[in-house]
Write an enzyme that holds these catalytic residues in place. Structure first.
Site, PDB file in Angstrom:
ATOM      1  N   GLY A  13    -106.345  14.741-131.641  1.00 41.24           N
ATOM      2  CA  GLY A  13    -106.232  13.947-130.432  1.00 41.24           C
ATOM      3  C   GLY A  13    -105.064  12.838-130.439  1.00 41.24           C
ATOM      4  O   GLY A  13    -104.398  12.764-131.691  1.00 41.24           O
ATOM      5  N   GLY A  39    -107.523  17.838-127.556  1.00 41.10           N
ATOM      6  CA  GLY A  39    -106.496  17.652-128.816  1.00 41.10           C
ATOM      7  C   GLY A  39    -105.555  18.568-128.858  1.00 41.10           C
ATOM      8  O   GLY A  39    -105.869  19.674-128.260  1.00 41.10           O
ATOM      9  N   ASP A  59    -116.955  21.844-133.078  1.00 40.53           N
ATOM     10  CA  ASP A  59    -117.372  20.964-132.192  1.00 40.53           C
ATOM     11  C   ASP A  59    -118.868  20.202-132.989  1.00 40.53           C
ATOM     12  O   ASP A  59    -119.669  20.476-133.039  1.00 40.53           O
ATOM     13  CB  ASP A  59    -118.240  21.850-130.980  1.00 40.53           C
ATOM     14  CG  ASP A  59    -118.601  21.000-129.691  1.00 40.53           C
ATOM     15  OD1 ASP A  59    -118.655  19.827-130.115  1.00 40.53           O
ATOM     16  OD2 ASP A  59    -118.915  21.696-128.891  1.00 40.53           O
ATOM     17  N   TYR A 148    -118.953   8.654-119.478  1.00 44.30           N
ATOM     18  CA  TYR A 148    -118.081   8.122-120.613  1.00 44.30           C
ATOM     19  C   TYR A 148    -118.536   6.713-121.122  1.00 44.30           C
ATOM     20  O   TYR A 148    -119.172   6.670-122.125  1.00 44.30           O
ATOM     21  CB  TYR A 148    -116.648   7.907-119.920  1.00 44.30           C
ATOM     22  CG  TYR A 148    -115.852   7.468-121.239  1.00 44.30           C
ATOM     23  CD1 TYR A 148    -115.651   8.582-122.542  1.00 44.30           C
ATOM     24  CD2 TYR A 148    -115.104   6.319-121.156  1.00 44.30           C
ATOM     25  CE1 TYR A 148    -114.705   8.023-123.360  1.00 44.30           C
ATOM     26  CE2 TYR A 148    -114.281   5.925-122.222  1.00 44.30           C
ATOM     27  CZ  TYR A 148    -114.257   6.770-123.288  1.00 44.30           C
ATOM     28  OH  TYR A 148    -113.152   6.397-124.372  1.00 44.30           O
ATOM     29  N   LYS A 152    -120.725   6.019-124.403  1.00 45.21           N
ATOM     30  CA  LYS A 152    -120.229   5.280-125.344  1.00 45.21           C
ATOM     31  C   LYS A 152    -121.395   3.829-125.605  1.00 45.21           C
ATOM     32  O   LYS A 152    -121.408   3.342-126.487  1.00 45.21           O
ATOM     33  CB  LYS A 152    -119.054   4.462-124.704  1.00 45.21           C
ATOM     34  CG  LYS A 152    -117.655   5.468-125.014  1.00 45.21           C
ATOM     35  CD  LYS A 152    -117.488   5.961-126.351  1.00 45.21           C
ATOM     36  CE  LYS A 152    -116.388   6.945-126.428  1.00 45.21           C
ATOM     37  NZ  LYS A 152    -116.036   7.359-127.966  1.00 45.21           N
ATOM     38  N   ARG A 189    -103.879   9.584-116.978  1.00 41.72           N
ATOM     39  CA  ARG A 189    -103.647   8.044-117.205  1.00 41.72           C
ATOM     40  C   ARG A 189    -102.446   7.373-116.398  1.00 41.72           C
ATOM     41  O   ARG A 189    -101.327   8.191-116.405  1.00 41.72           O
ATOM     42  CB  ARG A 189    -103.467   7.764-118.826  1.00 41.72           C
ATOM     43  CG  ARG A 189    -105.176   8.178-119.335  1.00 41.72           C
ATOM     44  CD  ARG A 189    -104.845   7.785-120.689  1.00 41.72           C
ATOM     45  NE  ARG A 189    -105.908   7.725-121.187  1.00 41.72           N
ATOM     46  CZ  ARG A 189    -107.015   6.713-121.286  1.00 41.72           C
ATOM     47  NH1 ARG A 189    -106.637   5.547-120.741  1.00 41.72           N
ATOM     48  NH2 ARG A 189    -108.067   6.752-121.888  1.00 41.72           N
TER      49      ARG A 189
HETATM   50  N1  UDP Z   1    -103.561   4.807-112.018  1.00 41.85           N
HETATM   51  C1  UDP Z   1    -102.415   4.736-111.058  1.00 41.85           C
HETATM   52  N2  UDP Z   1    -101.898   5.719-110.875  1.00 41.85           N
HETATM   53  C2  UDP Z   1    -102.059   6.863-111.659  1.00 41.85           C
HETATM   54  C3  UDP Z   1    -103.127   6.880-112.520  1.00 41.85           C
HETATM   55  C4  UDP Z   1    -103.805   5.866-112.822  1.00 41.85           C
HETATM   56  O1  UDP Z   1    -102.248   3.782-110.285  1.00 41.85           O
HETATM   57  O2  UDP Z   1    -101.541   7.890-111.463  1.00 41.85           O
HETATM   58  C5  UDP Z   1    -104.208   3.460-112.193  1.00 41.85           C
HETATM   59  C6  UDP Z   1    -105.789   3.712-112.312  1.00 41.85           C
HETATM   60  O3  UDP Z   1    -106.461   3.798-110.994  1.00 41.85           O
HETATM   61  C7  UDP Z   1    -106.106   2.401-112.974  1.00 41.85           C
HETATM   62  C8  UDP Z   1    -105.014   2.041-113.896  1.00 41.85           C
HETATM   63  O4  UDP Z   1    -104.106   2.790-113.209  1.00 41.85           O
HETATM   64  O5  UDP Z   1    -106.319   1.274-112.085  1.00 41.85           O
HETATM   65  C9  UDP Z   1    -105.348   2.603-115.300  1.00 41.85           C
HETATM   66  O6  UDP Z   1    -105.853   3.604-115.380  1.00 41.85           O
HETATM   67  P1  UDP Z   1    -105.802   4.545-116.728  1.00 41.85           P
HETATM   68  O7  UDP Z   1    -106.040   6.239-116.213  1.00 41.85           O
HETATM   69  O8  UDP Z   1    -104.494   4.728-117.340  1.00 41.85           O
HETATM   70  O9  UDP Z   1    -106.962   4.281-117.381  1.00 41.85           O
HETATM   71  P2  UDP Z   1    -108.224   3.270-117.391  1.00 41.85           P
HETATM   72  O10 UDP Z   1    -107.790   1.968-117.929  1.00 41.85           O
HETATM   73  O11 UDP Z   1    -108.667   3.168-115.821  1.00 41.85           O
HETATM   74  O12 UDP Z   1    -109.325   3.972-118.109  1.00 41.85           O
END
Ligand code: UDP
Length: 320
Positions: A13, A39, A59, A148, A152, A189
């Site tokens: 990963g 990964g 796994d 998740y 955790k 993300r």
């Molecule tokens: N986000 C966004 N546009 C995208 C993907 C994510 O605005 O295309 C926002 C998401 O809603 C969150 C922030 O960016 O508020 C960070 O999201 P990420 O998925 O990076 O990780 P998180 O911190 O939420 O686990």
């Protein structure tokens, strides 16, 4: 002196592969493990030829067997982006619970020290800001992120139980948003999504009004923090992240500036239970580990952008 041996789960990963690099560089024998559902072998191809590195495709939620001695274990196997754990809720719950149980058992039988990868998600949508380790969090157990977050939280609980009941040497790191080369462009993300969209000239999708905040840590800083925590004698959770907080809207604007793209920022609905603010209090890491981040966002985004540019080039060439 004989080399120490470390097992790293989630080795293929993003974070796991950087940890493999770090421990190889520090003179360890590294055994990597991954089931490759999120990964990629590409992240560790460069290690496969080294005699200090071996890899098991397995796994850890089912069963873990490692012949020989082990000094340390890092448990980093888990889907970790909201899109991934929404797609794989059961595997996410299993690797945090059953997988952790298997690895704690392995650590006990090998008399190894184990560090488990926890997350800022244990704080949920936090009502305390910035988040200190003493804060218990505000988590919706049955919401989309519950699979998740609760896995955790259980992972932290069972790790502490093995420490108090069996006297196992345990460490818990609470990882805040981390970025850098080897992140997947399609993991959903914000950071890879925005960079990918900017480089392709597509609209940049900000969720909600973009007023939610995150604090982004460069991978090299994260890995150094984890390394120091493993070698410290502190058993309670420690936050590792960069406290430089930014709104998601400002972050999207920063990516537009840095890439010089013509992309427009557009707004989409905010996903359910999306935390409104997140910023680590890193007082403990500073005091106990003498650690603090060295990379500003501008410094960390440079190699990250280069990485994503070359990834996109590869994709374009391979589809021609
Ligand atoms: N986000 C966004 N546009 C995208 C993907 C994510 O605005 O295309 C926002 C998401 O809603 C969150 C922030 O960016 O508020 C960070 O999201 P990420 O998925 O990076 O990780 P998180 O911190 O939420 O686990």
């Amino acid at each position: 002196m004989e080399k120490k041996r470390i097992l790293i789960t989630g080795a293929a990963g993003f974070l796991g592969s950087h940890l493999c690099d770090k421990f190889i560089a520090e003179g360890y024998l590294v055994t990597g493990m991954d089931n490759l559902i999120t990964g990629s072998m590409e992240n560790i191809d460069h290690l496969m030829k080294l005699k200090e590195f071996q890899f098991y495709h397995c796994d850890v939620s089912r069963f873990v067997h490692v012949p020989g001695n082990l000094d340390y274990i890092l448990h980093f196997a888990s889907p970790a982006s909201p899109i991934d754990y929404l797609k794989m809720p059961i595997q996410t719950l299993k690797v945090g619970s059953l997988g952790t149980h298997n690895l704690l058992g392995l650590a006990k039988s090998k008399k190894a020290r184990i560090l488990i990868a926890s997350t800022s998600e244990v704080y949920g949508d936090p009502l305390v800001h910035p988040q200190k380790e003493e804060y218990w969090g505000n988590v919706n157990p049955i919401g989309p992120r519950g699979v998740y977050d609760e896995a955790k939280r259980f992972q932290e609980a069972i790790t502490m139980a093995y420490h108090t009941f069996h006297g196992l040497e345990t460490r818990i790191v609470r990882i805040f948003n981390t970025y850098g080369p080897r992140m997947r462009l399609d993991d959903g993300r914000a950071l890879p999504a925005f960079i990918g969209q900017a480089l392709r000239g597509e609209d940049i999708t900000v969720f909600g009004d973009g007023s939610q905040t995150r604090s982004f840590c460069y991978v090299e800083d994260q890995v150094e923090g984890i390394y120091r925590l493993l070698l410290s004698d502190y058993v309670y959770p420690v936050n590792i992240g960069n406290p430089d907080e930014i709104t998601i809207k400002q972050f999207a604007e920063e990516i537009v500036r840095l890439t010089g793209t013509d992309s427009k920022i557009i707004y989409k609905p905010l996903p359910k239970d999306d935390p409104m603010q997140r910023k680590p209090d890193i007082g403990k890491a500073k005091e106990l580990l003498g650690w603090e981040p060295r990379f500003s966002r501008a410094q960390g985004l440079k190699p990250t952008l280069e990485f994503f540019k070359s990834k996109l080039k590869e994709t374009v060439t391979s589809t021609q």
